[in-house]
Write an enzyme that holds these catalytic residues in place. Structure first.
Site, PDB file in Angstrom:
ATOM      1  N   SER A  96       1.103  -0.989   0.062  1.00  0.00           N
ATOM      2  CA  SER A  96       0.225   0.324   0.369  1.00  0.00           C
ATOM      3  C   SER A  96       1.320   1.168   0.305  1.00  0.00           C
ATOM      4  O   SER A  96       1.538   1.244  -0.727  1.00  0.00           O
ATOM      5  CB  SER A  96      -1.034  -0.043   1.247  1.00  0.00           C
ATOM      6  OG  SER A  96      -2.149   1.287   1.142  1.00  0.00           O
ATOM      7  N   ASP A 194      -9.276  -5.587  -4.943  1.00  0.00           N
ATOM      8  CA  ASP A 194      -8.914  -4.083  -3.682  1.00  0.00           C
ATOM      9  C   ASP A 194     -10.143  -2.905  -3.224  1.00  0.00           C
ATOM     10  O   ASP A 194     -10.600  -2.665  -4.446  1.00  0.00           O
ATOM     11  CB  ASP A 194      -7.720  -3.579  -4.399  1.00  0.00           C
ATOM     12  CG  ASP A 194      -6.994  -2.639  -3.299  1.00  0.00           C
ATOM     13  OD1 ASP A 194      -7.572  -2.066  -2.451  1.00  0.00           O
ATOM     14  OD2 ASP A 194      -5.427  -2.932  -3.688  1.00  0.00           O
ATOM     15  N   HIS A 224      -7.205  -6.127  -0.334  1.00  0.00           N
ATOM     16  CA  HIS A 224      -6.151  -4.940  -0.187  1.00  0.00           C
ATOM     17  C   HIS A 224      -5.160  -5.068   0.492  1.00  0.00           C
ATOM     18  O   HIS A 224      -3.607  -5.426  -0.333  1.00  0.00           O
ATOM     19  CB  HIS A 224      -6.372  -3.463   0.639  1.00  0.00           C
ATOM     20  CG  HIS A 224      -5.242  -2.352   0.176  1.00  0.00           C
ATOM     21  ND1 HIS A 224      -4.513  -1.773  -1.157  1.00  0.00           N
ATOM     22  CD2 HIS A 224      -4.443  -1.351   1.147  1.00  0.00           C
ATOM     23  CE1 HIS A 224      -4.263  -1.420  -0.497  1.00  0.00           C
ATOM     24  NE2 HIS A 224      -4.595  -0.763   0.751  1.00  0.00           N
TER      25      HIS A 224
END
Length: 248
Positions: A96, A194, A224
């Site tokens: 991320s 995601d 995610h």
């Protein structure tokens, strides 16, 4: 692979190979979300270091005192630590926001390769672009819960400082603009389901980096946090295969 008890603490495993792996966690998260990956890579003989980024692993109030420069300095310090430990070849692996910071590191420091996982260029929550104004109305945004399998592996905040969302937005814009400065090998990993990052982000990164060696791997069932979702073992094996090929 068994789920382990969450801990926000950084971790460092020495390895018997010449390559050091730098693992960078995500926004409001901690090394807990990448510990299973770290354990897997350590078992393969690699040195693994997962630092705790500034403002993380404590409280939302402490995080609100930090910004993208503080998080970036944490990554630079981690890189220099790996160098001081004798690892001349470093691969940065980021989840991320950690993926965005890893790409930024590839622009600024010599890396053997960079592996961004679910790195945000485009996000589902359009409020991010308005965080610079929203912060004057409310200081924190309450975060929703994830499924139990993922939640029990996290050591993250239940509230997000809006001020830090503004900083994250600036960081993403900076890295997006500078993607052509990435020249080292890149392995982009992205979940098709995601809920945070728009998957098209992976294609954008692929098209705009200058690397001659680059690849995208998609995970059809993953959301995610690829490192603790249901396809994590496949994620780990793919990542290990890429590292093995690059190191040869």
């Amino acid at each position: 692979m068994k789920i382990t008890k969450k801990s926000p603490e950084p971790f460092y495993y020495q390895g018997d190979k010449r390559i050091g792996l730098l693992l960078i966690h995500g926004f409001t998260g901690s090394p807990a979300e990448i510990r299973l990956l770290g354990d897997f890579l350590q078992q393969k003989g690699y040195a693994v270091y997962a630092p705790l980024l500034a403002g993380h692993g404590t409280s939302p109030e402490e995080m609100a005192k930090t910004n993208q420069e503080d998080w970036w300095n944490s990554v630079l310090e981690a890189y220099e630590f790996m160098k001081s430990e004798g690892y001349d070849q470093i691969i940065s692996i980021g989840l991320s926001m950690g993926g965005i910071l890893s790409l930024k590191l590839a622009m600024e420091k010599p890396l053997l390769a960079v592996i961004p996982m679910a790195a945000p260029i485009f996000v589902h929550d359009k409020r991010m672009a308005f965080a610079r104004w929203i912060k004057y109305i409310k200081a924190y945004q309450v975060k929703g819960k994830k499924v139990d399998q993922i939640e029990e592996n996290l050591a993250s905040y239940d509230r997000t400082p809006i001020k830090c969302v503004e900083s994250l937005h600036r960081l993403i814009k900076e890295v997006k603009h500078d993607l052509p400065r990435v020249h080292c090998p890149v392995f982009i990993m992205q979940g098709k389901r995601d809920e945070t990052v728009i998957p098209e982000s992976a294609n954008y990164i692929y098209r705009h980096i200058s690397s001659s060696t680059k690849e995208i791997k998609w995970y059809e069932q993953s959301t995610h946090i690829l490192t603790i979702d249901q396809e994590r073992e496949k994620v780990f094996e793919d990542l290990y295969l890429f590292i093995s090929q690059i190191s040869q």
